[in-house]
Design an enzyme around this catalytic site. Structure first.
Site, PDB file in Angstrom:
ATOM      1  N   ASN A 121     -12.794  -3.066   2.560  1.00  0.00           N
ATOM      2  CA  ASN A 121     -13.802  -2.017   2.619  1.00  0.00           C
ATOM      3  C   ASN A 121     -14.683  -2.120   1.379  1.00  0.00           C
ATOM      4  OD1 ASN A 121     -12.593  -0.940   4.963  1.00  0.00           O
ATOM      5  ND2 ASN A 121     -11.084   0.123   3.716  1.00  0.00           N
ATOM      6  N   HIS A 160      -6.902  -5.480   2.386  1.00  0.00           N
ATOM      7  CA  HIS A 160      -5.734  -4.901   3.046  1.00  0.00           C
ATOM      8  C   HIS A 160      -5.193  -5.949   4.010  1.00  0.00           C
ATOM      9  CE1 HIS A 160      -6.852  -0.543   2.220  1.00  0.00           C
ATOM     10  NE2 HIS A 160      -8.028  -1.125   2.064  1.00  0.00           N
ATOM     11  N   HIS A 191     -10.340  -5.213  -3.134  1.00  0.00           N
ATOM     12  CA  HIS A 191      -9.008  -5.381  -2.548  1.00  0.00           C
ATOM     13  C   HIS A 191      -9.133  -5.739  -1.080  1.00  0.00           C
ATOM     14  CE1 HIS A 191     -10.178  -1.134  -2.385  1.00  0.00           C
ATOM     15  NE2 HIS A 191      -9.533  -1.051  -1.229  1.00  0.00           N
ATOM     16  N   GLU A 198     -12.522   3.324  -1.251  1.00  0.00           N
ATOM     17  CA  GLU A 198     -12.120   4.440  -2.107  1.00  0.00           C
ATOM     18  C   GLU A 198     -11.815   3.993  -3.528  1.00  0.00           C
ATOM     19  OE1 GLU A 198      -8.909   6.241   0.027  1.00  0.00           O
ATOM     20  OE2 GLU A 198     -10.253   7.151   1.503  1.00  0.00           O
ATOM     21  N   VAL A 199     -11.169   2.856  -3.657  1.00  0.00           N
ATOM     22  CA  VAL A 199     -10.806   2.369  -4.991  1.00  0.00           C
ATOM     23  C   VAL A 199     -11.809   1.287  -5.406  1.00  0.00           C
ATOM     24  CG1 VAL A 199      -9.021   1.275  -6.392  1.00  0.00           C
ATOM     25  CG2 VAL A 199      -8.367   2.864  -4.570  1.00  0.00           C
ATOM     26  N   ASP A 252       0.851  -1.188   0.000  1.00  0.00           N
ATOM     27  CA  ASP A 252       0.000   0.000   0.000  1.00  0.00           C
ATOM     28  C   ASP A 252       0.888   1.239   0.000  1.00  0.00           C
ATOM     29  OD1 ASP A 252      -3.211   0.570   0.963  1.00  0.00           O
ATOM     30  OD2 ASP A 252      -1.776   2.228   1.117  1.00  0.00           O
ATOM     31  N   ILE A 253       0.503   2.225  -0.783  1.00  0.00           N
ATOM     32  CA  ILE A 253       1.316   3.445  -0.941  1.00  0.00           C
ATOM     33  C   ILE A 253       1.292   4.316   0.320  1.00  0.00           C
ATOM     34  CG2 ILE A 253      -0.443   5.042  -1.862  1.00  0.00           C
ATOM     35  CD1 ILE A 253       1.576   5.627  -4.154  1.00  0.00           C
TER      36      ILE A 253
HETATM   37  P1  AMP Z   1      -9.837   1.624   0.296  1.00  0.00           P
HETATM   38  O1  AMP Z   1     -10.052   2.894   1.071  1.00  0.00           O
HETATM   39  O2  AMP Z   1     -10.198   0.395   1.058  1.00  0.00           O
HETATM   40  O3  AMP Z   1     -10.487   1.690  -1.072  1.00  0.00           O
HETATM   41  O4  AMP Z   1      -8.269   1.495   0.088  1.00  0.00           O
HETATM   42  C1  AMP Z   1      -7.580   2.008  -0.995  1.00  0.00           C
HETATM   43  C2  AMP Z   1      -6.117   1.872  -0.659  1.00  0.00           C
HETATM   44  O5  AMP Z   1      -5.378   2.000  -1.855  1.00  0.00           O
HETATM   45  C3  AMP Z   1      -5.568   2.920   0.310  1.00  0.00           C
HETATM   46  O6  AMP Z   1      -5.032   2.269   1.463  1.00  0.00           O
HETATM   47  C4  AMP Z   1      -4.488   3.644  -0.503  1.00  0.00           C
HETATM   48  O7  AMP Z   1      -3.383   4.009   0.271  1.00  0.00           O
HETATM   49  C5  AMP Z   1      -4.137   2.600  -1.540  1.00  0.00           C
HETATM   50  N1  AMP Z   1      -3.570   3.095  -2.784  1.00  0.00           N
HETATM   51  C6  AMP Z   1      -4.060   4.091  -3.566  1.00  0.00           C
HETATM   52  N2  AMP Z   1      -3.283   4.254  -4.651  1.00  0.00           N
HETATM   53  C7  AMP Z   1      -2.299   3.333  -4.560  1.00  0.00           C
HETATM   54  C8  AMP Z   1      -1.176   2.988  -5.372  1.00  0.00           C
HETATM   55  N3  AMP Z   1      -0.910   3.636  -6.520  1.00  0.00           N
HETATM   56  N4  AMP Z   1      -0.349   1.991  -4.964  1.00  0.00           N
HETATM   57  C9  AMP Z   1      -0.601   1.341  -3.813  1.00  0.00           C
HETATM   58  N5  AMP Z   1      -1.645   1.609  -3.000  1.00  0.00           N
HETATM   59  C10 AMP Z   1      -2.479   2.597  -3.366  1.00  0.00           C
END
Ligand code: AMP
Length: 124
Positions: free
Chosen positions: A95, A110, A108, A103-104, A33-34
């Site tokens: 999530n 974590h 996924h 968010e994405v 995770d970034i």
């Molecule tokens: P969520 O809020 O569960 O959708 O988590 C999205 C996650 O994606 C967050 O923890 C971000 O830090 C992570 N994230 C977003 N962009 C990137 C990226 N380019 N590389 C790795 N992790 C990312």
């Protein structure tokens, strides 16, 4: 639900954006995770275009689901937190949707660990 092919994880899967890869299988990819929220924070995603767990559990092929679940186990081993790596445990979080804080819009999980994680939920 419609899958957005422009989401950041789709771009990572297409190789358009780099990632720090931890593990890859036929149907899954894991990378750091970034913005880590724990000493170890890895994301595990299916390679297929699934928005969330609802989509994946209903629409993924059995082989994709099996491969993904096995990937979750492999990643915790590789990260050294699994019992099979003499680790001290970890937490998987997924999530989903607005209340879940997703968010994405690509499914996924974590994987967080490497330290004691405290209570399970903090509603902020
Ligand atoms: P969520 O809020 O569960 O959708 O988590 C999205 C996650 O994606 C967050 O923890 C971000 O830090 C992570 N994230 C977003 N962009 C990137 C990226 N380019 N590389 C790795 N992790 C990312």
């Amino acid at each position: 639900m419609k899958y957005d092919t422009d989401n950041i994880f789709a771009k990572i899967l297409r190789g358009e954006i780099p990632c720090k890869k931890i593990y890859e299988s036929d149907h899954a990819l894991a990378f750091k995770d970034i913005n880590p929220q724990a000493k170890i924070h890895i994301l595990v995603i299916p390679k297929g275009p699934y928005v969330n767990m609802d989509d994946f559990s209903q629409n993924a092929k059995n082989e994709e689901i099996i491969d993904f679940i096995r990937a979750l186990g492999e990643v915790s081993k590789l990260a050294g937190v699994s019992e099979y790596a003499q680790g001290k445990g970890y937490r998987y979080i997924s999530n989903n949707g607005p209340d879940g804080g997703q968010e994405v819009p690509h499914l996924h999980f974590h994987m967080v660990g490497g330290e004691s994680l405290g209570r399970m939920l903090s509603k902020k």
